[in-house]
Design a protein around this motif. Structure first.
Motif, mmCIF file in Angstrom:
data_model
loop_
_atom_site.group_PDB
_atom_site.id
_atom_site.type_symbol
_atom_site.label_atom_id
_atom_site.label_comp_id
_atom_site.label_asym_id
_atom_site.label_seq_id
_atom_site.Cartn_x
_atom_site.Cartn_y
_atom_site.Cartn_z
ATOM 1 N N GLY A 229 0.783 -1.228 0.000
ATOM 2 C CA GLY A 229 0.000 0.000 0.000
ATOM 3 C C GLY A 229 0.815 1.278 0.000
ATOM 4 O O GLY A 229 0.615 2.143 -0.866
ATOM 5 N N PRO A 230 1.758 1.476 0.949
ATOM 6 C CA PRO A 230 2.564 2.701 0.922
ATOM 7 C C PRO A 230 3.358 2.879 -0.363
ATOM 8 O O PRO A 230 3.534 4.007 -0.834
ATOM 9 N N PHE A 231 3.834 1.797 -0.946
ATOM 10 C CA PHE A 231 4.595 1.916 -2.191
ATOM 11 C C PHE A 231 3.696 2.328 -3.355
ATOM 12 O O PHE A 231 4.153 2.993 -4.288
ATOM 13 N N HIS A 232 2.430 1.945 -3.322
ATOM 14 C CA HIS A 232 1.506 2.414 -4.345
ATOM 15 C C HIS A 232 1.311 3.924 -4.235
ATOM 16 O O HIS A 232 1.228 4.626 -5.254
ATOM 17 N N ILE A 233 1.239 4.436 -3.024
ATOM 18 C CA ILE A 233 1.140 5.887 -2.830
ATOM 19 C C ILE A 233 2.396 6.572 -3.374
ATOM 20 O O ILE A 233 2.324 7.611 -4.056
ATOM 21 N N ILE A 234 3.550 5.989 -3.096
ATOM 22 C CA ILE A 234 4.813 6.585 -3.536
ATOM 23 C C ILE A 234 4.894 6.641 -5.057
ATOM 24 O O ILE A 234 5.243 7.669 -5.649
ATOM 25 N N VAL A 235 4.576 5.531 -5.717
ATOM 26 C CA VAL A 235 4.760 5.480 -7.166
ATOM 27 C C VAL A 235 3.721 6.361 -7.874
ATOM 28 O O VAL A 235 4.025 6.972 -8.915
ATOM 29 N N ILE A 236 2.500 6.459 -7.349
ATOM 30 C CA ILE A 236 1.499 7.333 -7.963
ATOM 31 C C ILE A 236 1.888 8.798 -7.775
ATOM 32 O O ILE A 236 1.780 9.617 -8.709
ATOM 33 N N THR A 237 2.372 9.154 -6.592
ATOM 34 C CA THR A 237 2.832 10.527 -6.370
ATOM 35 C C THR A 237 4.020 10.856 -7.259
ATOM 36 O O THR A 237 4.133 11.971 -7.794
ATOM 37 N N TYR A 238 4.910 9.888 -7.448
ATOM 38 C CA TYR A 238 6.061 10.093 -8.340
ATOM 39 C C TYR A 238 5.596 10.387 -9.763
ATOM 40 O O TYR A 238 6.094 11.321 -10.411
#
Length: 509
Positions: A229-238
């Motif tokens: 979950g947190p990595f999905h937030i990171i990659v979408i924000t990127y």
């Protein structure tokens, strides 16, 4: 009504009773095969009784249902080949996969099903044949992509500054070029190719992520640690930062360094997501996520209060002083940043011994050092140590869940031609259109013989002990009581048939 009762039985704590009642209800089912069967009717959440037993972590009911669905293919001596029905387990043709439901639930008991037959064998087959190679290739491709983006940022179009300095603290020597000036030389054209690759990659990330958010739901998609979950937030924000940078470049807007810097940090931090493909590194990503979104988030509230209070005090103390002699607190934003560095002991306490410092600075700094360094940092270390201890006790289980989540993700993203369906179609064995997984089980006959011998020897020892006890109770004298106390020793050293049997059993073991 029968289907409702089956769902209730899948949740029963008395598991053996639930299994017997489950079979009793199915015996009255007229449509035992096909879509009208009670076992295949889902509830309001789209879960059949089989999936519900897995989500709730009812391992006894799950194993009972799997035993009902298996087919013995052949048996030769200690070897037995079994066909397990994986129709609802396999995620290849399921919109709501059983494996995805297991790893997304918050109940730890449900993850124990991943270590049971045939789920363990199915996941191992998918991961070893397709999951690991594709995941390693994806990790290598992403690292090369990030190297390309980093080089584009390092060699971004800049030109020397032509305006005059407005302040003695102004240290800027280069400024951003306009769009017309950014793509003139041959080096600019090479950078343009890398920038196009970066933008295309950001668009692909959004195209792949948005459908999963709509299918699963934002709360579940971003909130589950095992699902990344947190990595999905990171990659979408990127990806969003890349698109913002592109818009600012096309419109010649100054300040593209802000989204570009965020994109670099987020993009390289997302490399940690690919550590889940390795058993040694996978559990550490879980620890980092739990520490950041658990311990650190709670600690940041306390840290923010302390920093705001002491930064305001430092700014007030140095508000009347010359900023050239001690410039760490010359304005309020710089005071906040300096106090944050002092809180984490990145820098020492600023001091200029050539001038007289305010007396209150020493008093406030003494209190700040006691509260921040000695008290709060040690509190954070203790909290993180407790989280590390809890995760370390279930790291193997968490890594298996990560592997399952990664396998399901790759199976959904990749085309069907690159990921064929696992298992054997039942038509090859006259079992219809359902899919099966063939598993060979080896039964050790010596093990079962030893178990029978052990039970026989225990029974004989109990008989000898009961006979000795009855004899001693009949005599009732002190000597016989001493013999009773020494009876276990005599049983272990006497040359009875039971003792010879135990000796044979120990040597065979």
């Amino acid at each position: 009504i029968g289907n409702t009762v089956l769902h209730i039985l899948a949740l029963q704590p008395n598991k053996m009773f639930a299994c017997h009642m489950y079979s009793l209800i199915l015996s009255y089912d007229r449509n035992k095969e096909g879509p009208g069967s009670l076992e295949l009717i889902p509830n309001n959440e789209g879960l059949t009784p089989f999936k519900l037993a897995g989500v709730e972590g009812n391992t006894v009911m799950f194993q009972y249902l799997m035993q009902k669905r298996k087919q013995n293919l052949w048996s030769f001596g200690p070897l037995t080949t079994v066909l397990y029905d994986i129709t609802e387990i396999d995620s290849w043709a399921e919109d709501q996969s059983f494996l995805e439901l297991i790893v997304s639930t918050k109940k730890r008991e449900a993850r124990q099903i991943l270590d049971l037959t045939p789920v363990k064998e199915l996941v191992s087959l998918k991961w070893n044949m397709y999951g690991r190679p594709y995941f390693c290739f994806l990790a290598l491709f992403y690292i090369l992509y990030m190297v390309c983006f980093t080089m584009c940022c390092v060699y971004r179009p800049l030109k020397p500054r032509t305006g005059n300095r407005t302040s003695s603290r102004d240290n800027t020597v280069y400024v951003q070029k306009l769009l017309q000036e950014s793509y003139v030389a041959y080096e600019d054209e090479l950078r343009l190719v890398g920038e196009l690759i970066t933008v295309i990659g950001a668009v692909v990330i959004l195209v792949l992520e948005i459908p999963d958010i709509l299918r699963v739901g934002a709360a579940k998609y971003f909130g589950q640690t095992i699902l990344g979950g947190p990595f999905h937030i990171i990659v979408i924000t990127y990806a969003c930062m890349i698109l913002v940078t592109m818009v600012m470049r096309l419109t010649s807007t100054t300040g593209e360094v802000v989204p570009m810097s965020f994109a670099l940090v987020l993009g390289w931090c997302n490399v940690m997501y690919f550590a889940r493909g390795f058993q040694m590194l996978g559990p550490f990503t879980i620890m980092i996520q739990k520490m950041i979104f658990g311990d650190l988030m709670r600690f940041c509230w306390l840290m923010a209060v302390v920093i705001l209070g002491f930064a305001s005090a430092f700014y007030i103390i140095f508000q009347t002083e010359n900023p050239e002699n001690l410039g760490q607190f010359y304005n309020y934003p710089m005071s906040l940043f300096t106090t944050f560095e002092l809180f984490l002991t990145i820098i020492d306490g600023p001091a200029n011994y050539d001038v007289d410092l305010p007396f209150m600075y020493s008093v406030v700094y003494f209190a700040f050092a006691i509260i921040a360094t000695l008290l709060m940092l040690n509190l954070l270390i203790a909290m993180m140590g407790d989280t590390h201890w809890r995760v370390a006790h279930e790291q193997d289980e968490l890594w298996r869940a990560q592997v399952v989540a990664t396998t399901v993700m790759l199976e959904r993203k990749l085309p069907r031609c690159l990921w064929p369906r696992s298992g054997i179609c039942g038509r090859e064995f006259g079992l219809g259109d359902r899919w099966y997984l063939r598993i060979e089980d080896r039964v050790d006959p010596n093990k079962h013989k030893m178990m029978r011998y052990t039970e026989a020897f225990k029974a004989q020892d109990r008989d000898n002990y009961d006979k000795g006890s009855e004899k001693l109770e009949a005599n009732g004298d002190t000597l016989c009581k001493k013999e009773l106390s020494a009876l276990p020793l005599s049983r272990s050293t006497s040359r009875t048939s039971s003792h010879r049997g135990w000796e044979i059993l120990r040597r065979n073991t």
